[in-house]
Design a protein around this motif. Sequence first.
Motif, short mmCIF file in Angstrom:
data_model
loop_
_atom_site.label_atom_id
_atom_site.label_comp_id
_atom_site.label_asym_id
_atom_site.label_seq_id
_atom_site.Cartn_x
_atom_site.Cartn_y
_atom_site.Cartn_z
N UNK A 88 61.90 69.38 64.97
CA UNK A 88 61.16 68.89 63.82
C UNK A 88 60.24 70.01 63.35
N UNK A 89 60.50 70.51 62.15
CA UNK A 89 59.76 71.65 61.60
C UNK A 89 59.01 71.25 60.35
N UNK A 90 57.84 71.84 60.18
CA UNK A 90 57.02 71.64 58.99
C UNK A 90 57.05 72.94 58.20
N UNK A 91 57.21 72.84 56.89
CA UNK A 91 57.16 74.02 56.03
C UNK A 91 56.20 73.73 54.89
N UNK A 92 55.29 74.69 54.64
CA UNK A 92 54.26 74.49 53.61
C UNK A 92 53.65 75.82 53.20
N UNK A 93 53.03 75.82 52.03
CA UNK A 93 52.22 76.95 51.58
C UNK A 93 50.79 76.44 51.48
N UNK A 94 49.87 77.15 52.15
CA UNK A 94 48.47 76.71 52.21
C UNK A 94 47.55 77.88 51.92
N UNK A 95 46.33 77.57 51.48
CA UNK A 95 45.35 78.65 51.29
C UNK A 95 44.40 78.68 52.50
N UNK A 96 43.39 79.52 52.40
CA UNK A 96 42.46 79.68 53.54
C UNK A 96 41.71 78.40 53.89
N UNK A 97 41.61 77.49 52.93
CA UNK A 97 40.95 76.20 53.17
C UNK A 97 41.96 75.12 53.58
N UNK A 150 56.10 75.36 62.86
CA UNK A 150 55.46 75.43 61.55
C UNK A 150 55.94 76.70 60.88
N UNK A 151 56.41 76.58 59.65
CA UNK A 151 56.75 77.74 58.82
C UNK A 151 55.77 77.71 57.66
N UNK A 152 54.74 78.54 57.74
CA UNK A 152 53.69 78.50 56.73
C UNK A 152 53.66 79.77 55.90
N UNK A 153 53.34 79.59 54.64
CA UNK A 153 52.95 80.70 53.79
C UNK A 153 51.44 80.55 53.64
N UNK A 154 50.71 81.52 54.19
CA UNK A 154 49.25 81.48 54.13
C UNK A 154 48.80 82.39 53.00
N UNK A 155 48.22 81.78 51.97
CA UNK A 155 47.81 82.49 50.77
C UNK A 155 46.36 82.93 50.91
N UNK A 156 46.12 84.18 50.59
CA UNK A 156 44.79 84.78 50.74
C UNK A 156 43.91 84.39 49.54
N UNK A 157 43.49 83.14 49.54
CA UNK A 157 42.64 82.62 48.47
C UNK A 157 41.88 81.42 49.00
N UNK A 158 40.64 81.27 48.52
CA UNK A 158 39.87 80.07 48.85
C UNK A 158 39.13 79.53 47.63
N UNK A 159 39.54 79.98 46.44
CA UNK A 159 38.83 79.59 45.23
C UNK A 159 39.49 78.47 44.44
N UNK A 160 40.81 78.36 44.49
CA UNK A 160 41.49 77.32 43.72
C UNK A 160 41.12 75.94 44.25
N UNK A 161 40.78 75.02 43.37
CA UNK A 161 40.47 73.67 43.83
C UNK A 161 41.73 72.96 44.33
N UNK A 162 41.56 72.17 45.37
CA UNK A 162 42.66 71.40 45.94
C UNK A 162 42.19 69.98 46.18
N UNK A 163 43.11 69.03 46.06
CA UNK A 163 42.76 67.65 46.38
C UNK A 163 43.61 67.08 47.52
N UNK A 164 44.52 67.90 48.05
CA UNK A 164 45.26 67.54 49.27
C UNK A 164 45.27 68.75 50.19
N UNK A 165 45.20 68.46 51.50
CA UNK A 165 45.03 69.52 52.48
C UNK A 165 45.99 69.36 53.65
#
Length: 183
Positions: free
Chosen positions: A21-30, A130-145
């Motif tokens: 069972x693998x999770x794949x997602x793109x997330x920012x620093x937050x 976990x297969x993550x793309x970690x984006x080097x940003x913490x400024x964009x607003x997000x409503x799901x984490x």
Amino acid sequence: MIPGLTSPEKYPFKNKKDMTLSIIAAINRNRGLGFGNRLLYWLPNDLKRFKALTTGHTIIMGRKTFESLPKGALPNRRNIVLTSQKKTFEGTECFSSLQEALDACRKEEEVFIIGGASIYSEVMAFADRLYLTEVDDDQKPADVFFPEIKETDWKEKSRECHPKDEKHLYSYSFVDYERCRRQ
């Protein structure tokens, strides 16, 4: 943690032990995933990686994630949608629970969870990779984490860093994690 679970060895999902069972997602620093039912970032190389990893496999997603896909079901994959509504979507199989969806999967296969946030949270304690793309940003607003990645649970297996360029407005890293061995 799922209520009533007393041991990480006692999977609440029967047959889970037989599959990856693998999770794949793109997330920012937050750990931000999205805003207004849309992804936070458009990174062409992330989309290519997603396609390369998930093609030929089963992908499981929530209804809102499915509805956010611009062209509907993703080609060359078995698309499973979790929904409490009595709806069907072209090119998909719909189930009302994660257990039902996993029961419909082959035991030996790698199954990818592709979102949304509530499904990531439900699966996090039982995922193998976990297969993550970690984006080097913490400024964009997000409503799901994305759920917290606990160092005691996960070991980083690889990291591939990419600078921003004309097609990618942010630097990012492809990071693969494996579950630490359960004691």
